[in-house]
Design a protein around this motif. Structure first.
Motif, PDB file in Angstrom:
ATOM      1  N   ASP A   6       1.377  12.616 -23.279  1.00 16.56           N
ATOM      2  CA  ASP A   6       2.354  11.608 -23.636  1.00 16.56           C
ATOM      3  C   ASP A   6       3.539  11.381 -22.828  1.00 16.56           C
ATOM      4  O   ASP A   6       4.235  10.567 -22.498  1.00 16.56           O
ATOM      5  CB  ASP A   6       2.614  11.891 -25.136  1.00 16.56           C
ATOM      6  N   ALA A   7       4.131  12.803 -22.571  1.00 13.81           N
ATOM      7  CA  ALA A   7       5.269  13.005 -21.673  1.00 13.81           C
ATOM      8  C   ALA A   7       5.024  12.339 -20.432  1.00 13.81           C
ATOM      9  O   ALA A   7       5.843  11.846 -19.685  1.00 13.81           O
ATOM     10  CB  ALA A   7       5.773  14.329 -21.691  1.00 13.81           C
ATOM     11  N   LEU A   8       3.600  12.810 -19.841  1.00 13.13           N
ATOM     12  CA  LEU A   8       3.468  12.099 -18.413  1.00 13.13           C
ATOM     13  C   LEU A   8       3.382  10.610 -18.261  1.00 13.13           C
ATOM     14  O   LEU A   8       3.926  10.086 -17.567  1.00 13.13           O
ATOM     15  CB  LEU A   8       2.250  12.888 -17.773  1.00 13.13           C
ATOM     16  N   ALA A   9       2.697  10.052 -19.573  1.00  8.14           N
ATOM     17  CA  ALA A   9       2.833   8.757 -19.461  1.00  8.14           C
ATOM     18  C   ALA A   9       4.264   8.154 -19.402  1.00  8.14           C
ATOM     19  O   ALA A   9       4.208   6.832 -18.861  1.00  8.14           O
ATOM     20  CB  ALA A   9       1.920   8.419 -20.836  1.00  8.14           C
ATOM     21  N   ALA A  10       4.819   8.640 -20.345  1.00 12.10           N
ATOM     22  CA  ALA A  10       6.215   8.108 -20.529  1.00 12.10           C
ATOM     23  C   ALA A  10       6.954   8.245 -19.329  1.00 12.10           C
ATOM     24  O   ALA A  10       7.939   7.195 -18.822  1.00 12.10           O
ATOM     25  CB  ALA A  10       7.106   8.983 -21.563  1.00 12.10           C
ATOM     26  N   VAL A  11       7.156   9.265 -18.244  1.00 11.34           N
ATOM     27  CA  VAL A  11       7.542   9.332 -17.227  1.00 11.34           C
ATOM     28  C   VAL A  11       6.877   8.372 -16.162  1.00 11.34           C
ATOM     29  O   VAL A  11       7.752   7.642 -15.419  1.00 11.34           O
ATOM     30  CB  VAL A  11       7.351  10.882 -16.527  1.00 11.34           C
ATOM     31  N   GLU A  12       5.631   8.226 -16.109  1.00 11.63           N
ATOM     32  CA  GLU A  12       4.951   7.127 -15.095  1.00 11.63           C
ATOM     33  C   GLU A  12       5.335   5.685 -15.727  1.00 11.63           C
ATOM     34  O   GLU A  12       5.679   4.941 -14.787  1.00 11.63           O
ATOM     35  CB  GLU A  12       3.457   7.239 -15.073  1.00 11.63           C
ATOM     36  N   GLY A  13       5.565   5.583 -16.947  1.00  9.33           N
ATOM     37  CA  GLY A  13       6.108   4.339 -17.552  1.00  9.33           C
ATOM     38  C   GLY A  13       7.420   3.745 -17.077  1.00  9.33           C
ATOM     39  O   GLY A  13       7.649   2.744 -16.667  1.00  9.33           O
ATOM     40  N   ALA A  14       8.220   4.847 -17.128  1.00 10.76           N
ATOM     41  CA  ALA A  14       9.864   4.666 -16.666  1.00 10.76           C
ATOM     42  C   ALA A  14       9.934   4.158 -15.097  1.00 10.76           C
ATOM     43  O   ALA A  14      10.536   3.478 -14.769  1.00 10.76           O
ATOM     44  CB  ALA A  14      10.329   5.980 -16.995  1.00 10.76           C
ATOM     45  N   LYS A  15       8.969   5.008 -14.267  1.00  9.00           N
ATOM     46  CA  LYS A  15       9.007   4.639 -12.904  1.00  9.00           C
ATOM     47  C   LYS A  15       8.541   3.509 -12.698  1.00  9.00           C
ATOM     48  O   LYS A  15       9.003   2.349 -11.866  1.00  9.00           O
ATOM     49  CB  LYS A  15       7.931   5.863 -12.269  1.00  9.00           C
ATOM     50  N   ARG A  16       7.326   2.862 -13.651  1.00  2.11           N
ATOM     51  CA  ARG A  16       6.947   1.444 -13.214  1.00  2.11           C
ATOM     52  C   ARG A  16       7.890   0.479 -13.476  1.00  2.11           C
ATOM     53  O   ARG A  16       8.039  -0.950 -12.929  1.00  2.11           O
ATOM     54  CB  ARG A  16       5.709   1.283 -13.836  1.00  2.11           C
ATOM     55  N   ARG A  17       8.735   0.717 -14.544  1.00  2.00           N
ATOM     56  CA  ARG A  17       9.657  -0.079 -15.012  1.00  2.00           C
ATOM     57  C   ARG A  17      11.194  -0.278 -14.224  1.00  2.00           C
ATOM     58  O   ARG A  17      12.061  -0.864 -14.214  1.00  2.00           O
ATOM     59  CB  ARG A  17      10.257   0.219 -16.378  1.00  2.00           C
TER      60      ARG A  17
END
Length: 223
Positions: A6-17
């Motif tokens: 979940d944490a990795l997905a949140a970090v990657e999502g923030a980068k994409r945004r």
């Protein structure tokens, strides 16, 4: 693994945004066996030191971007952001195989130690170079046991004594915090509570999940 995913997905999502901060996710995975720390990621021994106060301690905290009052020497900090999820899952799988377990009269796979998984998120603002660090501790406590029921003898008995002793100190720490004892919280009477001190003080939030035996004969211990 779910918390890390979940944490990795949140970090990657923030980068994409296009987030304005640089985020780094890392973790440590330790086992406390009879008051001795082992790094489950490597199998190596880990030393635990109090950072203390003063200029040198402040310099250490600034250099490591960490406000913790303890220092782990010999512990591997796995950079999940750089290494990626596949290597992270492999490291965790290897760590699980290093855990100490043994059979007793009550449990065929009894944990003989406590384990602490610490997930750290560091967010750096490139404009100011300011760093905000957050940490999630997931602690799997070895269960309290009555040796007359577990039939623990020899090494198993000594393991049970150490588990029960550290759990007693943990209970005293919680009691002191609940009663708002400003004079003494016995964090340093056990390496377990020394290691977990950042999860109790300041603006930390603590949640307890209890795995209790449904057998009526174990009711007194469970309650």
């Amino acid at each position: 693994p779910r918390a890390l995913a979940d944490a990795l997905a949140a970090v990657e999502g923030a980068k994409r945004r296009g987030a304005a901060v640089d985020a780094t996710l890392s973790f440590t995975y330790l086992e406390l066996y009879r008051e001795k720390l082992t790094d489950l990621l490597t199998g190596d021994a880990v030393s635990l030191y109090r950072v203390g106060k003063g200029a040198a301690a402040d310099e250490h905290r600034e250099r490591t971007a960490c406000d913790d009052d303890v220092l782990l020497m010999g512990a591997k900090h796995f950079d999940a952001t750089r290494e990626g999820s596949a290597k992270a899952w492999a490291a965790l799988a290897a760590a699980e195989g290093r855990k100490r377990q043994a059979a007793t009269a009550m449990n065929a796979r009894s944990s003989r130690a406590h384990t602490v998984f610490a997930l750290a998120l560091a967010q750096r603002d490139p404009a100011t170079d300011a760093v905000l660090t957050s940490k999630l501790y997931l602690c799997d406590l070895g269960g309290s046991e009555q040796v007359k029921k577990s039939k623990a003898v020899g090494q198993r008995f000594r393991e049970a004594v150490e588990i029960n002793r550290s759990l007693t100190v943990l209970g005293r720490v919680v009691d002191a915090l609940v009663s708002r004892n400003a004079y003494h919280v016995p964090y340093y009477e056990s390496r377990l509570t020394t290691l977990l001190q950042p999860a109790f003080g300041g603006n930390a939030r603590t949640c307890v999940l209890v795995a209790a035996s449904p057998d009526d004969r174990d009711g007194d211990e469970a309650l």
